[in-house]
Motif scaffolding. Sequence first.
Motif, PDB file in Angstrom:
ATOM      1  N   PHE A  81      49.377   7.238   7.251  1.00 32.82           N
ATOM      2  CA  PHE A  81      47.968   7.120   6.889  1.00 32.82           C
ATOM      3  C   PHE A  81      47.004   7.420   8.032  1.00 32.82           C
ATOM      4  O   PHE A  81      45.865   7.803   7.788  1.00 32.82           O
ATOM      5  CB  PHE A  81      47.685   5.706   6.362  1.00 32.82           C
ATOM      6  CG  PHE A  81      48.538   5.312   5.202  1.00 32.82           C
ATOM      7  CD1 PHE A  81      48.268   5.768   3.926  1.00 32.82           C
ATOM      8  CD2 PHE A  81      49.648   4.490   5.385  1.00 32.82           C
ATOM      9  CE1 PHE A  81      49.066   5.405   2.846  1.00 32.82           C
ATOM     10  CE2 PHE A  81      50.448   4.119   4.322  1.00 32.82           C
ATOM     11  CZ  PHE A  81      50.164   4.584   3.047  1.00 32.82           C
ATOM     12  N   LEU A  82      47.437   7.207   9.261  1.00 35.30           N
ATOM     13  CA  LEU A  82      46.558   7.363  10.413  1.00 35.30           C
ATOM     14  C   LEU A  82      47.034   8.494  11.302  1.00 35.30           C
ATOM     15  O   LEU A  82      48.228   8.815  11.336  1.00 35.30           O
ATOM     16  CB  LEU A  82      46.508   6.062  11.224  1.00 35.30           C
ATOM     17  CG  LEU A  82      46.144   4.777  10.470  1.00 35.30           C
ATOM     18  CD1 LEU A  82      46.216   3.583  11.412  1.00 35.30           C
ATOM     19  CD2 LEU A  82      44.758   4.891   9.842  1.00 35.30           C
ATOM     20  N   ARG A 102      40.199   1.904   3.482  1.00 34.04           N
ATOM     21  CA  ARG A 102      40.838   2.842   2.573  1.00 34.04           C
ATOM     22  C   ARG A 102      41.721   3.837   3.310  1.00 34.04           C
ATOM     23  O   ARG A 102      42.621   4.435   2.723  1.00 34.04           O
ATOM     24  CB  ARG A 102      39.775   3.579   1.761  1.00 34.04           C
ATOM     25  CG  ARG A 102      38.976   2.670   0.832  1.00 34.04           C
ATOM     26  CD  ARG A 102      37.825   3.417   0.190  1.00 34.04           C
ATOM     27  NE  ARG A 102      36.956   2.515  -0.563  1.00 34.04           N
ATOM     28  CZ  ARG A 102      35.779   2.846  -1.059  1.00 34.04           C
ATOM     29  NH1 ARG A 102      35.321   4.087  -0.889  1.00 34.04           N
ATOM     30  NH2 ARG A 102      35.061   1.965  -1.729  1.00 34.04           N
ATOM     31  N   ARG A 103      41.447   4.006   4.597  1.00 31.09           N
ATOM     32  CA  ARG A 103      42.278   4.908   5.400  1.00 31.09           C
ATOM     33  C   ARG A 103      43.735   4.458   5.413  1.00 31.09           C
ATOM     34  O   ARG A 103      44.646   5.256   5.618  1.00 31.09           O
ATOM     35  CB  ARG A 103      41.750   4.943   6.848  1.00 31.09           C
ATOM     36  CG  ARG A 103      40.352   5.487   7.010  1.00 31.09           C
ATOM     37  CD  ARG A 103      40.351   7.004   6.997  1.00 31.09           C
ATOM     38  NE  ARG A 103      41.219   7.521   8.053  1.00 31.09           N
ATOM     39  CZ  ARG A 103      40.822   7.694   9.321  1.00 31.09           C
ATOM     40  NH1 ARG A 103      39.574   7.391   9.674  1.00 31.09           N
ATOM     41  NH2 ARG A 103      41.645   8.191  10.217  1.00 31.09           N
ATOM     42  N   ALA A 156      36.231   1.419   5.284  1.00 29.67           N
ATOM     43  CA  ALA A 156      37.087   1.953   6.342  1.00 29.67           C
ATOM     44  C   ALA A 156      38.555   1.638   6.091  1.00 29.67           C
ATOM     45  O   ALA A 156      39.444   2.384   6.508  1.00 29.67           O
ATOM     46  CB  ALA A 156      36.648   1.382   7.697  1.00 29.67           C
ATOM     47  N   LEU A 162      41.430   1.195  14.087  1.00 28.06           N
ATOM     48  CA  LEU A 162      40.625   2.380  13.791  1.00 28.06           C
ATOM     49  C   LEU A 162      39.629   2.745  14.898  1.00 28.06           C
ATOM     50  O   LEU A 162      39.515   3.918  15.248  1.00 28.06           O
ATOM     51  CB  LEU A 162      39.899   2.190  12.463  1.00 28.06           C
ATOM     52  CG  LEU A 162      40.790   2.227  11.211  1.00 28.06           C
ATOM     53  CD1 LEU A 162      39.957   1.951   9.955  1.00 28.06           C
ATOM     54  CD2 LEU A 162      41.506   3.560  11.082  1.00 28.06           C
TER      55      LEU A 162
END
Length: 430
Positions: free
Chosen positions: A167-168, A351-352, A349, A394
């Motif tokens: 995801f990141l 949702r990332r 945020a 994040l």
Amino acid sequence: MTTDGGVTTDGSGATATGSSSAVPIGSARSTAAVRWRARYRVVPWWVRITVVYVLSRVVTGVLLASFASVQAANPFTGPRPSSLAFASIWDGAWYRLIAAGGYPSTLPVDAAGHVTENAWAFMPAYPFLVRALMVVSGASFEVVAVSVSLLAGWGAALVFRRLMGQFLEPGRATFATVLFCVAPVSAMFQVAYAEAMGLFLLLVALLLMVDRRWWTMLPVVLLLGMTRPTGLAFALLVVVFLGAWAIRPAWVREREALRIRTVVPPLVVAVVSGLVGLAWPAIAWAATGVPKAYTDTEIAWRSAYIPWQELVPFAPWVQGFGWWFRQPAGNILLVVVLVGFAAFVFQPAARRLGLELRLWAVAYLVYLLAVFFPQSSTWRILLPIAPLLGIVALPRSRVYRVALVVLAVVLQWTWMYYCWWVNGYDWTPP
């Protein structure tokens, strides 16, 4: 840029003296940084995470050793125990008992006839694995139990990085893993507790879920349910996920609507997870002849806080917050905590991080709200929601990241002081 007698200036006042081949200082630093980044990138990701994990375990090990050096005699050890002995206190004593002799066929009771603390509160996979390795290796319980936790924690860190990488981008995924390794309760990765093994299995199951490898999840879910009490929470996760898929496929990254052929695999996983979540209470009943052997055993641990009473689903947190903060402040604070948690998990945020990991955190919290009495071990019990660290990771600010790591190490010391270190009559177990 001008050159004068072998002295090169870059317009900002920085100079580099020497031959005509001299380069601007700023340029040299930039080149060095580029080379460093290039070298860093060629190092396999798992090597980087292993280095982070080892360094974090050294830091935590130093903290544990410092507490062990001033530990007085206690119910588990003599004064100034070795690091291995100090890492095997509290629930480690129960796991040692299970590894040595299994589970009792008769439940201990107090003068009022209530079940008291006993080994049935602990799942069998970890102590039985430790026992098997003790037989094979001839090593002591402390050596094997701590080694299993260390290796499982290493595996958990590697899988966690893979999960975050779904995801990141790499930098944020790696920093999330750094936070995972230095978390305030990360001592669980090097003590005689089942948490590291359970977290490894949970992260593998979540990674398989993200990859939609439902059938491969089955043995993982089975073993997870016999390591830590997460079976019902995982079943709830899959059911809610299927509901989200049916309502809005875009939420779950699916290109097609839910159909019979696609619903069967996750539905089987949900059923199996739910059954394994109920299996241990059923086994305790069969072995002792007491229908509520497991739940009564769990209730015994909270009787030190509130009078012994039957388990009523979703009542423990109201009771717990009332005990800690008195009413009505307890209920008000509980509402604030739950609303804050929901706002954190479902902020834009977040949702990332993906729907699956956020739904897992919600499903696990619902499970805890239903059955767990909040006490000093709450911080350890919350370890399975570690994937939410992806949200915390994040921001890119270096100051922010350094401050978080320092704060995590300080909180490790704080947790050890109040929960792990035995200080006289200690009513705050980890």
